[in-house]
Scaffold this active site. Structure first.
Site, PDB file in Angstrom:
ATOM      1  CG  HIS A  31      -1.829   1.171   1.273  1.00 43.53           C
ATOM      2  ND1 HIS A  31      -1.491   2.358   1.889  1.00 43.53           N
ATOM      3  CD2 HIS A  31      -3.075   1.348   0.775  1.00 43.53           C
ATOM      4  CE1 HIS A  31      -2.494   3.211   1.771  1.00 43.53           C
ATOM      5  NE2 HIS A  31      -3.468   2.625   1.107  1.00 43.53           N
ATOM      6  CG  ASP A  43      -5.417   7.700   2.826  1.00 43.02           C
ATOM      7  OD1 ASP A  43      -6.360   8.411   3.204  1.00 43.02           O
ATOM      8  OD2 ASP A  43      -4.286   8.146   2.534  1.00 43.02           O
TER       9      ASP A  43
END
Length: 347
Positions: A158, A310
């Site tokens: 990520h 996020d």
């Protein structure tokens, strides 16, 4: 927020070890019902001494709660359509466990839930074991249909996680003189895994490697690097090379500057504060590594908390019950419970 957890005080060490050595999804021993408790009780005094040396207990719950608070505060701003958000902690071998989290969720009237692994890299022994126990706990409590579930089962590359990890490496290198930093060897260290789990096709080794490579590409530094594995326990063969052995060899070869980077840990706990800092720090000094340092853990770093917020926001917007990879069982898997999602949400 699922993780292994750690004893908060010395009285919790033996119960923690008893649960660990009883879990056949991680450690498989002959005569486990007898040998597991024997090993756990025999190790308890030594492990208690290690926890005593770092303040009497693991700080992992404190950091996980701080990460959770920061994450939901950000989520309320980032994803108002799914607000308000709350978080619950489900540790594998110590309170709060899955039963505790589910009890609190039921009391709060929760209907939509995300099982969010705090292990960035997937393994059946960590994320898989935690999810299996979460579904068992829901069944024990009669909550099979109480919540609509989805799963964040892995996030090894990520962008926010990688950026935060790269930031810890840069901070770690600041502990060395500016004109020496390019010559510091980066030693990435991840928790090891029993080889019988690797041999059946567990994806953990390649996901650890993917994280390391992504961090290096983000850094774009000239430093040499290695990857090793730590924290082997019990009389079984573990994934290597071991961090301890690598440090010995580096000393024998004349390396004097090493920065160890805990690539698989999102919070400080005994593996960083005791094993990496104290045990391996003393070993490094004995073998001639005069400048041995550790990159800081992610803990309460704002950029890391931004990253997990996020991650959850994007997951909720996607409306998926899991990643596309999650349902694929290991080629050698013999556990029919693996890779399930209880009462999955529908996109």
């Amino acid at each position: 927020m699922m993780n292994l957890g750690g004893p908060a005080d010395l009285t919790q060490v033996e119960p923690f070890l008893l649960e660990l050595f009883a879990d056949r999804e991680i450690i498989q021993l002959p005569f486990q019902g007898w040998l597991g408790p024997f090993i756990a009780r025999r190790r308890t005094p030594k492990v208690q001494a290690l926890y005593r040396s770092i303040g009497g207990g693991s700080p992992i719950l404190r950091y996980t709660e701080a990460q959770g608070r920061g994450m939901v505060e950000r989520l309320d701003r980032l994803s108002p359509e799914t607000a308000p958000h709350g978080f619950y902690v489900a540790f594998r071998y110590i309170t709060p466990k899955s039963d505790d989290a589910l009890r609190a969720m039921e009391a709060d009237g929760i209907e939509r839930a995300v099982a969010f692994t705090q292990y960035p890299q997937f393994s059946c022994a960590t994320t898989g074991s935690s999810l299996n126990e979460l579904w068992r706990a829901a069944t024990r409590r009669g909550l099979e249909r109480a919540f609509g579930w989805s799963v964040i089962d892995r996030w090894p590359v990520h962008p926010g996680f990688i950026a935060a990890m790269a930031g810890t490496v840069r901070e770690g290198l600041e502990q060395f003189a500016p004109d020496e930093r390019d010559r510091v060897l980066l030693l990435f260290s991840a928790h090891s895994l029993p080889l019988h789990i690797v041999d059946r096709g567990d994806p953990y080794p390649q996901e650890i490697g993917a994280s390391v490579q992504a961090v290096l590409e983000r850094l774009r530094l000239p430093n040499r690097y290695l990857l090793a594995y730590q924290s082997e326990v019990g009389p079984v063969r573990w994934l290597g090379p071991s961090t301890e052995r690598v440090i010995r060899r580096l000393g024998e070869r004349g390396e004097t500057r090493v920065l160890v980077v805990p690539i698989a840990f999102t919070s400080d706990h005994i593996e960083t504060l005791s094993e990496l800092d104290r045990e391996y720090g003393e070993l490094a000094h004995r073998v001639g590594i005069t400048q041995y340092r550790r990159a800081p853990a992610l803990n309460e770093r704002p950029d890391f908390i931004d990253a997990i917020a996020d991650l959850v926001r994007d997951h909720l917007r996607a409306g998926e019950s899991s990643s596309t990879q999650y349902p694929l069982r290991c080629p050698g898997c013999v556990n029919p419970q693996c890779r399930n999602v209880l009462n999955p949400v529908r996109s």
